[in-house]
Every structure is written in structure tokens, then in C-alpha cells.
Design a protein around this motif. Structure first.
Motif, mmCIF file in Angstrom:
data_model
loop_
_atom_site.group_PDB
_atom_site.id
_atom_site.type_symbol
_atom_site.label_atom_id
_atom_site.label_comp_id
_atom_site.label_asym_id
_atom_site.label_seq_id
_atom_site.Cartn_x
_atom_site.Cartn_y
_atom_site.Cartn_z
ATOM 1 N N GLY A 1 2.322 -5.910 1.638
ATOM 2 C CA GLY A 1 0.952 -5.649 2.067
ATOM 3 C C GLY A 1 0.814 -4.365 2.847
ATOM 4 N N SER B 1 0.871 -1.168 0.000
ATOM 5 C CA SER B 1 0.000 0.000 0.000
ATOM 6 C C SER B 1 0.908 1.217 0.000
ATOM 7 C CB SER B 1 -0.880 0.035 1.258
ATOM 8 O OG SER B 1 -1.877 -0.932 1.191
ATOM 9 N N GLU C 1 -4.231 -2.262 -1.261
ATOM 10 C CA GLU C 1 -3.087 -3.091 -1.606
ATOM 11 C C GLU C 1 -3.061 -3.260 -3.121
ATOM 12 O OE1 GLU C 1 -1.802 -6.568 0.916
ATOM 13 O OE2 GLU C 1 -3.841 -6.244 1.649
#
Length: 173
Positions: A159, A44, A99
Motif C-alpha cells: 500500500g 504506490s 495504489e
């Protein structure tokens, strides 16, 4: 954004007024064995916002939705806007960072230009006061920007792990 979420102008200024913008260009060359290569691992964006222009409209960007990878189809002259982790923290999870990853193409190279907006390095990150209530509890710890980025640099890009490290666990009655 501030008006929609009823965030006071002063509070938004405190977060973002002295921030800065950075730009970068990404080129992912074609790879004949693209199934064996990752263009950019799952992550992210760690900023406030990312605005991306996919120059040559080659697919590669994927977002994670319901635990499945969905390709983002590039449109001519269109921007992709990603909510960053900082904005997720500031909005106490109202706006969620997404994500995403990037896969390479076996035939064509992919070219994109991105710009990110960052908050000032000597500031703090925390949810705005009006987005925290009994019905909407505090989700993230208050942290200095310096501490956040120091912890980020000590982790693998994987992630939402830097964001997860700031989550506050709530016990259900």
C-alpha cells in the motif's frame, strides 16, 4: 505542472534538476492457476513519475479506487502515467499517488516497459512552500531522500505505508 500549481521555477529545479531516469522491462508469464498468484503486490510507486507502456496489451494492471480494484484496460500505443509518492509529497497531496497491483493472466504473458523519474539521492523531500497555508496545512514531514529510501527498503511493499510514515497528524478543533 509548476505553472498549474504556481510553483516557482527555482523550487522545481531544486527538486528535480539533478534527478535521474531509470527504465525497466517487466514480463509476467502466463499462469494456469492465476487466481493463486500475485504478479506484483499492492503498492504506490515511490518515485516522482512512472510512465508505463504495455507492450502486448494484456490486462493485469489494477488501480484502487473507493476501496475497489479497477482493471486498467490497455490501449494500443498509449502510456499509463502514475503519480509517485515523491510528487505527492512535493505537491502536499494536491497530486495523489495511486495504489495499484498487478495480477497475472492464465493464458497470455504480459510485457511492459516502464520508466521512472527519481530525484537526486542527496537531496530532501518536502512540500513546496506555496502549497502550504492555514487552509492547506503541511501534510508531510521534511525528510532526506537517503532517509526516505532507507526506510522504504526496511518495509514490506504494501500500500502506501512508506508515505503514511511521513504524514503529519492534525488535530481537529
Amino acid at each position: 505542472m509548476g505553472k498549474v500549481l504556481n510553483i516557482k521555477d527555482e523550487e522545481l529545479r531544486e527538486y528535480f534538476e539533478n534527478g535521474f531516469q531509470s527504465m525497466g522491462m517487466n514480463y509476467y508469464p502466463p499462469c494456469p492457476q492465476s487466481e493463486k498468484v500475485v504478479g506484483l503486490t499492492t503498492h504506490s510507486d515511490q518515485f516522482v513519475l512512472t510512465i508505463l507502456l504495455e507492450i502486448n496489451e494484456v490486462e493485469g494492471l489494477q488501480i484502487k479506487k473507493d476501496e475497489k480494484w479497477i482493471p486498467v484496460t490497455p490501449f494500443p500505443n498509449a502510456f499509463v502515467v502514475n503519480i509517485g509518492v515523491v510528487l505527492e509529497i512535493v505537491t502536499n497531496g494536491t497530486y495523489r499517488s495511486i495504489e495499484h497491483n498487478l495480477i497475472v493472466n492464465s493464458i497470455q504473458g504480459r510485457l511492459s516497459i516502464g520508466t521512472v523519474y527519481l530525484i537526486i539521492y542527496d537531496g530532501e523531500m518536502y512540500p513546496t512552500s506555496n502549497l502550504v497555508s492555514e487552509n492547506n496545512p503541511l501534510l508531510f514531514k521534511r525528510v532526506t531522500v537517503e532517509e526516505y529510501f532507507r526506510n522504504l527498503c526496511a518495509r514490506k511493499l504494501r500500500g502506501k505505508s512508506p508515505l503514511d510514515a511521513l504524514r503529519i497528524e492534525h488535530v481537529q478543533d
